[in-house]
Design a protein around this motif. Structure first.
Motif, short mmCIF file in Angstrom:
data_model
loop_
_atom_site.label_atom_id
_atom_site.label_comp_id
_atom_site.label_asym_id
_atom_site.label_seq_id
_atom_site.Cartn_x
_atom_site.Cartn_y
_atom_site.Cartn_z
N ASP A 442 -24.27 -15.32 -8.85
CA ASP A 442 -25.11 -15.64 -10.00
C ASP A 442 -24.88 -14.65 -11.13
O ASP A 442 -24.90 -13.43 -10.92
CB ASP A 442 -26.59 -15.62 -9.61
CG ASP A 442 -26.97 -16.76 -8.69
OD1 ASP A 442 -26.20 -17.74 -8.63
OD2 ASP A 442 -28.02 -16.69 -8.03
N GLY A 443 -24.64 -15.18 -12.33
CA GLY A 443 -24.53 -14.33 -13.51
C GLY A 443 -23.24 -13.57 -13.64
O GLY A 443 -23.14 -12.64 -14.44
N ARG A 444 -22.20 -13.98 -12.89
CA ARG A 444 -20.91 -13.30 -12.99
C ARG A 444 -19.80 -14.34 -13.07
O ARG A 444 -19.85 -15.37 -12.40
CB ARG A 444 -20.68 -12.39 -11.77
CG ARG A 444 -19.45 -11.49 -11.93
CD ARG A 444 -19.28 -10.58 -10.72
NE ARG A 444 -18.87 -11.31 -9.53
CZ ARG A 444 -18.77 -10.78 -8.31
NH1 ARG A 444 -19.10 -9.51 -8.12
NH2 ARG A 444 -18.39 -11.51 -7.28
N GLU A 445 -18.80 -14.06 -13.91
CA GLU A 445 -17.64 -14.92 -14.06
C GLU A 445 -16.38 -14.09 -13.98
O GLU A 445 -16.36 -12.92 -14.39
CB GLU A 445 -17.70 -15.67 -15.39
CG GLU A 445 -18.80 -16.70 -15.48
CD GLU A 445 -18.58 -17.87 -14.54
OE1 GLU A 445 -17.54 -18.55 -14.66
OE2 GLU A 445 -19.46 -18.11 -13.68
N GLN A 446 -15.30 -14.70 -13.49
CA GLN A 446 -14.02 -14.02 -13.41
C GLN A 446 -13.29 -14.18 -14.75
O GLN A 446 -13.12 -15.30 -15.25
CB GLN A 446 -13.18 -14.61 -12.28
CG GLN A 446 -13.79 -14.44 -10.90
CD GLN A 446 -13.92 -12.98 -10.52
OE1 GLN A 446 -12.98 -12.20 -10.68
NE2 GLN A 446 -15.10 -12.61 -10.03
N GLY A 447 -12.86 -13.05 -15.32
CA GLY A 447 -12.18 -13.07 -16.61
C GLY A 447 -12.44 -11.78 -17.36
O GLY A 447 -12.87 -10.78 -16.76
N PHE A 448 -12.21 -11.80 -18.67
CA PHE A 448 -12.34 -10.55 -19.43
C PHE A 448 -12.72 -10.84 -20.88
O PHE A 448 -12.44 -11.90 -21.43
CB PHE A 448 -11.02 -9.77 -19.39
CG PHE A 448 -9.84 -10.51 -19.98
CD1 PHE A 448 -9.47 -10.33 -21.32
CD2 PHE A 448 -9.11 -11.38 -19.21
CE1 PHE A 448 -8.40 -11.02 -21.87
CE2 PHE A 448 -8.02 -12.07 -19.75
CZ PHE A 448 -7.67 -11.89 -21.07
N TRP A 449 -13.39 -9.86 -21.48
CA TRP A 449 -13.70 -9.91 -22.91
C TRP A 449 -12.48 -9.49 -23.71
O TRP A 449 -11.80 -8.49 -23.37
CB TRP A 449 -14.86 -8.95 -23.24
CG TRP A 449 -16.17 -9.42 -22.73
CD1 TRP A 449 -16.81 -9.02 -21.58
CD2 TRP A 449 -17.02 -10.40 -23.34
NE1 TRP A 449 -18.00 -9.70 -21.44
CE2 TRP A 449 -18.16 -10.54 -22.51
CE3 TRP A 449 -16.93 -11.16 -24.51
CZ2 TRP A 449 -19.20 -11.42 -22.80
CZ3 TRP A 449 -17.97 -12.03 -24.82
CH2 TRP A 449 -19.08 -12.17 -23.97
N LEU A 450 -12.16 -10.24 -24.74
CA LEU A 450 -11.12 -9.81 -25.67
C LEU A 450 -11.60 -8.53 -26.36
O LEU A 450 -12.77 -8.41 -26.73
CB LEU A 450 -10.81 -10.90 -26.68
CG LEU A 450 -10.15 -12.14 -26.08
CD1 LEU A 450 -9.97 -13.23 -27.14
CD2 LEU A 450 -8.80 -11.81 -25.45
N GLN A 451 -10.68 -7.61 -26.54
CA GLN A 451 -11.06 -6.24 -26.87
C GLN A 451 -10.78 -5.88 -28.34
O GLN A 451 -9.71 -6.16 -28.86
CB GLN A 451 -10.30 -5.28 -25.95
CG GLN A 451 -10.70 -3.82 -26.11
CD GLN A 451 -10.01 -2.95 -25.07
OE1 GLN A 451 -9.54 -3.44 -24.06
NE2 GLN A 451 -9.95 -1.66 -25.34
N GLY A 452 -11.78 -5.26 -28.95
CA GLY A 452 -11.62 -4.63 -30.25
C GLY A 452 -10.94 -5.50 -31.28
O GLY A 452 -11.41 -6.58 -31.62
N GLY A 453 -9.83 -5.03 -31.80
CA GLY A 453 -9.13 -5.74 -32.87
C GLY A 453 -8.16 -6.79 -32.39
O GLY A 453 -7.13 -7.04 -33.04
#
Length: 481
Positions: A442-453
């Motif tokens: 619950d409340g978690r997904e596999q992947g990543f946030w695109l970072q900064g610029g």
């Protein structure tokens, strides 16, 4: 009280400068950008083919067409549902020539965005939102604007479309559920042409069936294109097998991307114009079977999510279209720009309103600036169900609060470099990229946030949610240039 730009702490700006402009050396070394023409080409190349079941008997002919936000040409979205209920009168009037309806421009439309980023190579997220001017949910209530979308992740882009890249996964909206299929799945079927690779999608009609596909939900078609080509050639029964269901579903429409001439020719698809509306309107209901000669083959055009975003802005005339409730705050580092590159929404901390304004007072659902898929914070699901449900907001809410880390250990705030955004505002370029693998936690997904610029040209990125790529062609009928 409105937050002010001064609430963005100097520390946040400093962190952004450090994080945003100092991407990993690997990404820097690979950084390169597509042109806008290539971005348009990718959106056209992968535009889906939509098979749709109709609910168009009893003087409801035309109800199941895709359309555009300003089909009635009055610059007001709040009456779209009210006016769309008159679509049968538009069709009937078209038989007799000029009328009060001849100014309407139906222009079946998918609203798009392209996100381009470097991560071990160049990758794309393509979003196609199918626009309908009304919906009817399982409770029998009329709703204003439908919000179903198709999403594709395309990996290892090397240049123009069709040059060796691959589709890693696709997602469709089924009400609140985001159903995913990964590369290699038999549920991912494409119509291949010399100029396109079009995912085959089936869409339910607008009716309020409860224990069956309804409400314009989307499903993956599991039959190959050759099945449909054979049925068309023989004039056979029009139907499609779909994911998570037994038996083939009826279809009465095919919506085909107008920019792929080979696909248009294969289906003999035609645009919806006032002069041809009668011939392009189905008169079948969802219980009626049709053979292929009776199927309406309709072309659609591509437009931009960014065409609509300025209407949500507090200084963009939002009160004509949207309610002043539950605003969303975005810190914009880049303006929203039109096709000529001119700014339509300025930089800084901006307020957007997204709840639908309905002149009939029956609906106040939320538009693009509040959709989880707009941020990538939806929760993936492998299964579909006819009874609705699903679509938890837990991951989205935890992302907003900064209480969940991605698969690389970053929160939304640490990835963006704006710690002050926690529970306060979205950074314009916040976007979570799914791996395509579902996670039952619950409340978690596999992947990543695109970072900064990530979105900057020097880093090989492009955030097409905020950029208008396609010519608006104001006032034109579909198919006219």
């Amino acid at each position: 009280m409105l937050p002010l730009r001064t609430r963005i702490a100097p520390l946040a700006v400093a962190v952004f400068t450090l994080v945003g402009l100092c991407l990993p050396a690997e990404a820097e070394a690979q950084a390169w950008s597509l042109t806008n023409a290539q971005r348009q080409a990718f959106l056209r190349y992968y535009a889906p083919v939509i098979f749709k079941r109709a609910n168009a008997n009893d003087n409801k002919h035309g109800y199941d067409w895709l359309t555009n936000f300003d089909f009635d040409q009055d610059g007001d979205f709040s009456n779209n549902k009210l006016h769309w209920k008159q679509i049968n009168q538009y069709v009937d009037a078209s038989r007799a020539g000029p009328s009060a309806f001849d100014k309407w421009r139906i222009r079946p439309t998918l609203y798009t965005s392209l996100i381009e980023y470097m991560d071990g190579g160049k990758n794309l997220t393509l979003v196609y939102h199918l626009y309908h001017a009304l919906d009817k949910n399982a409770a029998g209530n009329w709703q204003l604007h439908d919000w179903e979308r198709v999403e594709l992740q395309v990996k290892n882009v090397v240049g123009n479309p069709g040059s060796g890249e691959s589709v890693a996964y696709a997602v469709v909206t089924q009400h609140k559920r985001n159903v995913v299929r990964r590369a290699g799945s038999g549920d991912l079927q494409f119509m291949q042409t010399g100029t396109g690779s079009h995912l085959l999608i089936w869409q339910a009609e607008w009716s309020d069936k409860l224990l069956a596909p309804h409400g314009q939900e989307l499903r993956f078609v599991t039959d190959p294109y050759s099945f449909f080509a054979g049925r068309m050639a023989s004039g056979g029964k029009a139907e499609a097998d779909v994911n998570n269901d037994d038996g083939r579903k009826k279809l009465h429409f095919v919506f085909v991307p107008e920019d792929d001439g080979a696909a248009v020719a294969a289906f003999n698809a035609q645009p919806v114009r006032y002069s041809t509306a009668d011939a392009q309107a189905s008169r079948y209901d969802n219980g009626s079977s049709a053979n292929w000669p009776a199927v309406k083959r309709v072309t659609y055009e591509l437009q931009d999510l960014a065409d609509i975003l300025p209407t949500h802005w507090e200084h963009g005339g939002y009160a004509t279209h949207w309610l002043p409730d539950a605003p969303q705050f975005f810190y914009l580092e880049s303006p929203v720009v039109n096709e000529a590159g001119q700014a339509e929404v300025s930089v800084g901390l901006q307020r957007f309103f997204s709840k639908t304004r309905d002149v009939e007072g029956q609906d106040d659902r939320e538009g693009y600036p509040s959709k989880k898929w707009f941020f990538g914070t939806f929760e993936l699901n492998d299964k579909a169900s006819d009874t609705g449900g699903g679509g938890s907001s837990e991951f989205h809410d935890k992302s907003w609060a900064g209480t969940v880390a991605d698969s690389r250990g970053q929160t939304r705030m640490s990835a963006s470099g704006y710690p002050a955004s926690v529970n306060s505002y979205w950074w314009q370029h916040d976007y979570f990229v799914h791996s395509g693998v579902t996670d039952d936690t619950d409340g978690r997904e596999q992947g990543f946030w695109l970072q900064g610029g990530w979105y900057l040209p020097q880093n090989g990125g492009f955030d097409g949610r905020w950029v208008q790529l396609f010519d608006d062609r104001p006032g034109k009928e579909s198919g006219e240039y």
